[in-house]
Write a protein that holds these residues in place. Sequence first.
Motif, PDB file in Angstrom:
ATOM      1  N   PRO A   7       0.896  -1.285  -0.069  1.00 18.56           N
ATOM      2  CA  PRO A   7      -0.251   0.143  -0.393  1.00 18.56           C
ATOM      3  C   PRO A   7       0.861   1.385   0.309  1.00 18.56           C
ATOM      4  CG  PRO A   7       0.315  -0.817   2.142  1.00 18.56           C
ATOM      5  CD  PRO A   7       0.373  -1.950   1.446  1.00 18.56           C
TER       6      PRO A   7
ATOM      7  N   GLN B 137       0.252   4.476   1.324  1.00 16.19           N
ATOM      8  CA  GLN B 137      -0.540   3.988   3.271  1.00 16.19           C
ATOM      9  C   GLN B 137      -0.702   2.956   3.547  1.00 16.19           C
ATOM     10  OE1 GLN B 137      -1.998   8.419   2.480  1.00 16.19           O
ATOM     11  NE2 GLN B 137      -0.592   8.850   1.630  1.00 16.19           N
ATOM     12  N   GLY B 138      -1.409   3.477   4.531  1.00 11.91           N
ATOM     13  CA  GLY B 138      -1.462   2.857   5.716  1.00 11.91           C
ATOM     14  C   GLY B 138      -1.027   1.361   6.123  1.00 11.91           C
ATOM     15  N   ARG B 139      -2.230   0.278   6.913  1.00  5.89           N
ATOM     16  CA  ARG B 139      -1.377  -1.328   6.528  1.00  5.89           C
ATOM     17  C   ARG B 139      -1.865  -2.217   6.931  1.00  5.89           C
ATOM     18  NH1 ARG B 139       2.287  -0.696  11.246  1.00  5.89           N
ATOM     19  NH2 ARG B 139       2.383  -2.886  12.492  1.00  5.89           N
TER      20      ARG B 139
END
Lengths: 411, 275
Positions: free
Chosen positions: A90, A92-94
């Motif tokens: 990604p 961004q993010g997890r």
Amino acid sequence: MSRVAIRVEHVSKRYQRGTASSYLRLSERLWSSISKPFQRSTQVAKKADDFWALNDLSFEVREGEVLGVIGRNGAGKSTLLKILSRITRPTQGRISWRGRVGSLLEVGTGFHPELTGRENIFLNGAVLGMTRREIAAKLDEIVAFAEIESFIDTPVKRYSSGMYVRLAFAVAAHLEPEIMLVDEVLAVGDYAFQRKCLGKMQDVATAGRTILFVSHNLTAVTSLCSRAILIERGQIVQDDDPKAVVARFLTDGINTNWERHWASDDAPGTERVRLRHIALRPQEIAPGMPIDVGTPLDLVIDYEKQIDEGATNVSVFVTNIQGVVLFNTVSPLREGPRGNYQGVVRIPGHLLNNGLHRVRVMVTHDLSPQADVDGALIFEVHEVQRTIAAQGVWQGAVRPQLDWSLERVVS
Amino acid sequence: MNSIDAADLNYAFLAQELWQYRELALVFATRDLKVRYRQAVIGIAWAVLQPLVMMSLFMVFTRWSGKTPSAHAETYAVSSYIGLLIWQLFSYTVRESTTSLVGHRDLVTKVYFPRLLLPLSTALCALVDFGFAFLVLVPLMWWTGIVPGMAVLLFPIWLLLALLTSIAVGIWLSALNALYRDIGYVVPFLLQIGLFVTPVLYETRSVVPAQWQGLWALNPLVGMIEGCRWSLMPAGSTDGPSVVIVVLSLCSLVALLVSGLWYFRRAEQWIADRI
């Protein structure tokens, strides 16, 4: 409440338009950094071309859940699967997960044409994360499921495409990960094999494993999944019971291309005849509901005759997604003074098969075509909601309801 | 729970995963070996024939010119054969690693596994070739009358270091090639240069002037090949590396390996989107 199997937190994925698939040349890059030392990199300038395939997506899947993911093409479903299967990261993010993840994004990846079926089972199994011992223990089962017993020691380059796909699905289906990601694999293979695959997935689901199922087969989604999410432009727009989500998906974007108006002189046609308005009017269903196989349709064509002389008529072609013209139907010739004319043709229910259909409308004057609009309307005929026993594609360009009799013959 | 976020470069997790997928490396390697040798008539003998023919050619040329690029002319055959074995290990790994990611585009864009396995498995393949070619070294040494001393026990370590050098260069190039198409054209040329700046056909301390040896040793293969010779051949039959050469080569190897891993880890994040 069972534990969380997959957690997606604020995941976004950015792609750059244009450069997405192209290679860079090291020499070009070096040259540009020499010739334009103050421009950091060519990519900085391209921010405007960014395309967010996923945009701040968050959800959780619990152990034993079967989550259906639906959405139009390009909504971000495949990107989501690619991130969950860790093929790509990604932006961004997890993401977090518990247990082994098996992905079935495309069958037969990692097959080598020179190797035999048996060797490829080991290769493909290992690629999907199985150990040699696990594969050996399941070898017979895999071969039996794929129905290729007598070809197991033949190089797969000599396989038919059906055998190839069956073998690939068999390997993947016998992989026993805690989390399974499935994308549209059921679009391949014949009807009997598709049924077998769906059955296998149902077994996996009832065994308590977590499945994430991306599909356009809405019937399969409603019958297999315990929950569904609808993705649109990289965001979750609904997260609910599969029936509710499917219904929303079907009614969304309805009327998008069911009606068209032309007012000005740009309207299709000539100084003799101009098309003004065409519309599709489904009958016998509540407004806003999807068209299904049983829905009769009225096609309304309004045109303006701009001269007094001659006779006009309307011709309609209906084409399916494969480009096959299903039929061409022609109105009677009508003579009359200048003015507005309206043609209506009824397409009965139980004629069209499910799928996308395209309408071509032609208006003639003294049998010479004046207006000819291909793709004038596009509409989708949906599958009638049926029981799981009859999933899969109904063969044929049309699906007429014919009279049958079936009796025991007594001699 | 395992997790991954946008900017994760967790090396402990990588090591754990490499171990978990260890069988896949073997499967890749056996597949490549099978495919390579299945339709080749002489099969594995090919791996032996190549260095043997090269060595024989060098022998002929040194005989004709009357000069041997080594202070130990009588053991030149063994010394050059060892050089060729390690060079073959290196060049095969580097060549195959370079195309390993690009050549497996189908896999890389469709399935997850630690991408590092692809270049690593080419090193395994190279090691098998090495093993067969090594078998010929034994009669060759016997015929030349060379009996290794206790130092032979250290040979596996030198070999491992040579393998690590190949892997370090291999992972650099595999990641670069996935992003820059022209790397594929550069590699054959680099390998040709490498054959000259690496003591394959000569022994470093017999040929390279003392003031240049430090620079030479920045090529890690210099230390590794001389180390292999030193461990397999008794004192007096080969130059052996100096301490300076060993230390410099090791430092250079560590730098290559660490930077290679770092770059590969970074490239891994967007490789599937760009390849």
